[in-house]
Design a protein around this motif. Structure first.
Motif, PDB file in Angstrom:
ATOM      1  N   UNK A 182     -18.205 -37.132  -6.731  1.00 19.08           N
ATOM      2  CA  UNK A 182     -17.702 -38.302  -6.657  1.00 19.08           C
ATOM      3  C   UNK A 182     -16.019 -38.342  -6.745  1.00 19.08           C
ATOM      4  N   UNK A 183     -15.452 -37.179  -6.997  1.00 20.48           N
ATOM      5  CA  UNK A 183     -14.022 -36.869  -7.021  1.00 20.48           C
ATOM      6  C   UNK A 183     -13.767 -35.424  -7.190  1.00 20.48           C
ATOM      7  N   UNK A 184     -12.909 -34.953  -5.981  1.00 21.21           N
ATOM      8  CA  UNK A 184     -12.660 -33.718  -6.010  1.00 21.21           C
ATOM      9  C   UNK A 184     -11.157 -33.246  -6.306  1.00 21.21           C
ATOM     10  N   UNK A 185     -10.784 -32.399  -7.165  1.00 20.74           N
ATOM     11  CA  UNK A 185      -9.658 -32.010  -7.675  1.00 20.74           C
ATOM     12  C   UNK A 185      -9.294 -30.812  -6.935  1.00 20.74           C
ATOM     13  N   UNK A 186      -8.242 -30.636  -6.322  1.00 18.21           N
ATOM     14  CA  UNK A 186      -7.861 -29.414  -5.721  1.00 18.21           C
ATOM     15  C   UNK A 186      -6.849 -28.554  -6.612  1.00 18.21           C
ATOM     16  N   UNK A 187      -6.940 -27.208  -6.678  1.00 19.69           N
ATOM     17  CA  UNK A 187      -6.198 -26.198  -7.327  1.00 19.69           C
ATOM     18  C   UNK A 187      -5.692 -25.255  -6.290  1.00 19.69           C
ATOM     19  N   UNK A 188      -4.521 -25.389  -5.742  1.00 23.33           N
ATOM     20  CA  UNK A 188      -3.741 -24.721  -4.598  1.00 23.33           C
ATOM     21  C   UNK A 188      -2.794 -24.021  -4.836  1.00 23.33           C
ATOM     22  N   UNK A 189      -2.750 -22.548  -4.714  1.00 24.31           N
ATOM     23  CA  UNK A 189      -1.780 -21.646  -4.644  1.00 24.31           C
ATOM     24  C   UNK A 189      -1.770 -20.863  -3.379  1.00 24.31           C
ATOM     25  N   UNK A 190      -0.591 -20.983  -2.538  1.00 20.91           N
ATOM     26  CA  UNK A 190      -0.836 -20.209  -1.336  1.00 20.91           C
ATOM     27  C   UNK A 190       0.507 -19.110  -1.320  1.00 20.91           C
ATOM     28  N   UNK A 191       0.614 -18.214  -0.069  1.00 24.91           N
ATOM     29  CA  UNK A 191       1.523 -17.461   0.350  1.00 24.91           C
ATOM     30  C   UNK A 191       2.643 -18.173   0.726  1.00 24.91           C
ATOM     31  N   UNK A 192       3.713 -17.452   0.802  1.00 23.69           N
ATOM     32  CA  UNK A 192       4.819 -18.141   1.420  1.00 23.69           C
ATOM     33  C   UNK A 192       5.181 -18.169   2.894  1.00 23.69           C
ATOM     34  N   UNK A 240      -0.321 -38.161  -6.586  1.00 21.14           N
ATOM     35  CA  UNK A 240      -1.745 -37.559  -6.812  1.00 21.14           C
ATOM     36  C   UNK A 240      -1.399 -35.731  -6.795  1.00 21.14           C
ATOM     37  N   UNK A 241      -0.076 -35.596  -7.099  1.00 18.84           N
ATOM     38  CA  UNK A 241       0.404 -34.150  -7.377  1.00 18.84           C
ATOM     39  C   UNK A 241       0.537 -33.724  -8.890  1.00 18.84           C
ATOM     40  N   UNK A 242       0.131 -32.753  -9.206  1.00 18.49           N
ATOM     41  CA  UNK A 242       0.390 -32.258 -10.548  1.00 18.49           C
ATOM     42  C   UNK A 242       1.005 -30.551 -10.341  1.00 18.49           C
ATOM     43  N   UNK A 243       2.035 -30.410 -11.159  1.00 24.21           N
ATOM     44  CA  UNK A 243       2.736 -28.966 -11.006  1.00 24.21           C
ATOM     45  C   UNK A 243       2.346 -28.118 -12.414  1.00 24.21           C
ATOM     46  N   UNK A 244       1.623 -27.050 -12.182  1.00 24.10           N
ATOM     47  CA  UNK A 244       1.459 -26.278 -13.230  1.00 24.10           C
ATOM     48  C   UNK A 244       1.830 -24.733 -12.867  1.00 24.10           C
ATOM     49  N   UNK A 245       2.916 -24.167 -13.109  1.00 27.51           N
ATOM     50  CA  UNK A 245       3.383 -22.956 -12.479  1.00 27.51           C
ATOM     51  C   UNK A 245       2.210 -21.717 -12.682  1.00 27.51           C
ATOM     52  N   UNK A 246       1.587 -21.790 -13.895  1.00 28.97           N
ATOM     53  CA  UNK A 246       0.679 -20.720 -14.218  1.00 28.97           C
ATOM     54  C   UNK A 246      -0.652 -21.163 -13.842  1.00 28.97           C
ATOM     55  N   UNK A 247      -1.519 -20.229 -13.165  1.00 29.55           N
ATOM     56  CA  UNK A 247      -2.547 -20.514 -12.749  1.00 29.55           C
ATOM     57  C   UNK A 247      -3.746 -20.905 -13.696  1.00 29.55           C
ATOM     58  N   UNK A 248      -3.594 -20.178 -14.901  1.00 31.84           N
ATOM     59  CA  UNK A 248      -4.556 -20.670 -15.960  1.00 31.84           C
ATOM     60  C   UNK A 248      -4.287 -22.099 -16.488  1.00 31.84           C
ATOM     61  N   UNK A 249      -3.188 -22.570 -16.487  1.00 28.20           N
ATOM     62  CA  UNK A 249      -2.802 -23.947 -17.064  1.00 28.20           C
ATOM     63  C   UNK A 249      -3.229 -24.866 -15.896  1.00 28.20           C
ATOM     64  N   UNK A 250      -3.176 -24.461 -14.487  1.00 27.03           N
ATOM     65  CA  UNK A 250      -3.713 -25.045 -13.431  1.00 27.03           C
ATOM     66  C   UNK A 250      -5.190 -25.592 -13.543  1.00 27.03           C
ATOM     67  N   UNK A 251      -5.771 -24.388 -13.591  1.00 22.56           N
ATOM     68  CA  UNK A 251      -7.234 -24.600 -13.850  1.00 22.56           C
ATOM     69  C   UNK A 251      -7.671 -25.398 -14.935  1.00 22.56           C
ATOM     70  N   UNK A 295     -15.461 -32.537  -9.173  1.00 25.40           N
ATOM     71  CA  UNK A 295     -15.609 -31.100  -8.965  1.00 25.40           C
ATOM     72  C   UNK A 295     -14.199 -30.545  -8.722  1.00 25.40           C
ATOM     73  N   UNK A 296     -13.963 -29.410  -8.585  1.00 26.86           N
ATOM     74  CA  UNK A 296     -12.713 -28.627  -8.563  1.00 26.86           C
ATOM     75  C   UNK A 296     -12.985 -27.589  -7.606  1.00 26.86           C
ATOM     76  N   UNK A 297     -11.904 -27.526  -6.411  1.00 22.63           N
ATOM     77  CA  UNK A 297     -12.081 -26.526  -5.626  1.00 22.63           C
ATOM     78  C   UNK A 297     -10.631 -25.587  -5.806  1.00 22.63           C
TER      79      UNK A 297
END
Length: 507
Positions: A403-413, A459-470, A487-489
């Motif tokens: 019904x709604x999808x939340x993205x967690x995105x961390x990329x290479x530069x 629509x954007x939230x910032x969490x520098x640590x991956x565990x906090x982002x999850x 869900x979460x992707x």
């Protein structure tokens, strides 16, 4: 759900056919730019033994773990995979002092931009089903470096990985001393893989290029089958800025007299590949013409396929992976194995259908639309370029009814981050931007600035640590009853996915 039936298989081209005729035939095709990898592994509800452990944990024995970490540290002290000196001189020198182990077995060589690892895993499973001993070399790894070298469908044992490194180390140091540049991380791993395959010994090696083709370290093999998965823009600073330029580099895996299995391509990339095939007197089988996906239906835990191979039609194939791109990867893998057995050129027959069904039902592709948690559902996908992101977005939209999808995105530069985010924008209700632990990771503030431009600030939230982002994404998915189906992707990088996998208890 079905796709148009590909045209009946053509026999090998008449030698009198001109290159222009071949190009014209390819140009008339509708290039399927969506045929790229996001990959997938899912919870499965069908029979079929899975391939060996896909993502091994750290060794349980403390001494073995210590020794493996020491090897990893030594390898990490070499040039990384993103620092290249385009040449096969060093790896050729290493093969020479090792006694040319890469010539001890036939091989299938896989290049392309997306889909390589998933296709390699499928080829490996098919060959195993016909009782051939296999070696598979793929990159990068999701969690453990030992994933890169597989024997008989399972990652190499840590003890054997360590032994292989120690065995070739004196020869590596010998080559280092003779060359202007030391062997790189990837070159040493490639040497280890080829040595391990010869030592096993394997009946056939399935080898994925690291980057490109012509000067890739893997390109010291004389493969009888060259596989080209869909080409799109990636590593443009090294391979070229157009599909045609990139295809020129990747076409280096096509060897004299080989069979080329060509996935659907942008027309300019296909032209380059076909020209190279003509120059090498290679036989070409093209997706959508000599082979392809005849039909595809969504099934519980994956999809049900009918594939048209070089030797005929294969029905009722259950593939426990999601997405149209994986169906196309399956067609490519099947045709590659048929070509390896001489079907379509030397023989006019089909492979055993029961073996084919069993093999495809066993395929795993960790970190590719992989479900790692429920309530809420958390999916991991290693898409790291716009084409991969588009396939992942299409695959998750087709296979899941969030019904709604939340993205967690961390990329290479060094990637097309804006293009990747734009591909995901239509399916993400909100996005949590973060960064993984490596030096290649894009700074979270830089990523956030681009995300705000694509998604809007709200629509954007910032969490520098991956565990906090999850944690933040899971909270967003759970916060309102009406979104009980949220869900979460987690996506953006293989490294991000691997670290998330560990954090979510899948390591």
């Amino acid at each position: 759900m079905s796709e148009p039936r590909p045209s009946d298989r053509h026999d090998a081209p008449d030698p009198d056919d001109t290159f222009e005729e071949i190009v014209d035939e390819a140009t008339q095709r509708d290039p399927d730019l969506a045929v790229i990898e996001a990959g997938s592994r899912t919870l499965r509800a069908h029979s079929g033994q899975p391939q060996g452990e896909a993502v091994p944990a750290r060794p349980a024995d403390p001494e073995t773990d210590k020794a493996l970490r020491a090897v990893e540290q030594e390898l990490a002290g070499r040039w990384g995979e993103t620092k290249l000196e385009p040449s096969v001189t060093r790896i050729a020198a290493l093969m020479d002092v090792l006694g040319e182990p890469q010539r001890a077995y036939p091989s299938i060589h896989i290049t392309g931009t997306n889909g390589k690892t998933s296709t390699a895993r499928m080829i490996e499973a098919l060959l195993n089903a016909f009782e051939l001993r296999t070696g598979r070399y793929t990159s990068p790894h999701v969690q453990s470096i030992t994933e890169r070298i597989s024997l008989d469908g399972s990652p190499i044992e840590p003890e054997r990985f360590i032994e292989t490194y120690e065995d070739i180390k004196p020869y590596v140091e010998m080559v280092d001393a003779q060359q202007p540049y030391r062997l790189s991380f990837f070159e040493v791993l490639t040497g280890m893989a080829y040595a391990a395959f010869a030592d096993a010994p394997v009946d056939v090696a399935v080898v994925e290029v690291g980057m490109g083709g012509t000067w890739d370290a893997t390109n010291v093999i004389d493969s009888t089958v060259a596989v080209v998965t869909p080409i799109s823009l990636d590593h443009t600073d090294r391979l070229g800025t157009t599909p045609a330029e990139i295809a020129g580099e990747k076409s280096g895996v096509i060897k004299q007299g080989a069979t080329v299995i060509l996935a659907q391509q942008p027309v300019d990339a296909a032209q380059v590949m076909l020209k190279k095939a003509v120059e090498a007197d290679a036989t070409v089988a093209r997706e959508g013409m000599e082979f392809g996906v005849t039909s595809r239906e969504i099934a519980v835990g994956g999809q049900l396929l009918t594939l048209r191979g070089l030797g005929g039609e294969y029905t009722d194939i259950f593939l426990p992976l999601y997405g149209a791109h994986q169906a196309h990867n399956a067609a490519v893998a099947l045709s590659a194995v048929e070509a390896f057995f001489g079907i379509g050129a030397e023989q006019a027959r089909s492979l055993d259908i029961d073996a084919i069904r069993k093999a495809f039902a066993s395929v795993l592709s960790p970190g590719r639309l992989e479900v790692v948690r429920s309530s809420p559902t958390v999916v991991l996908d290693a898409a790291h370029n716009p084409a991969g992101a588009k396939a992942a977005a299409d695959g998750i939209s087709e296979a899941f009814s969030f019904s709604r999808l939340i993205g967690v995105v961390g990329t290479s530069g060094d990637k097309d981050v804006r293009g990747l985010l734009e591909a995901f924008e239509p399916i993400f209700a909100e996005i949590v931007v973060t960064q993984n632990s490596t030096a290649r990771a894009m700074d979270v503030d830089e990523l956030a600035a681009i995300a705000v431009e694509v998604f809007g600030d709200d629509r954007v939230q910032v969490e520098p640590r991956l565990d906090d982002a999850l944690e933040a994404a899971i909270t967003l998915a759970e916060e309102e009853d009406e979104y009980a189906g949220a869900g979460v992707l987690v996506t953006g990088s293989v490294i991000t996915v691997g670290e998330a996998r560990l954090l979510l208890g899948r390591g």
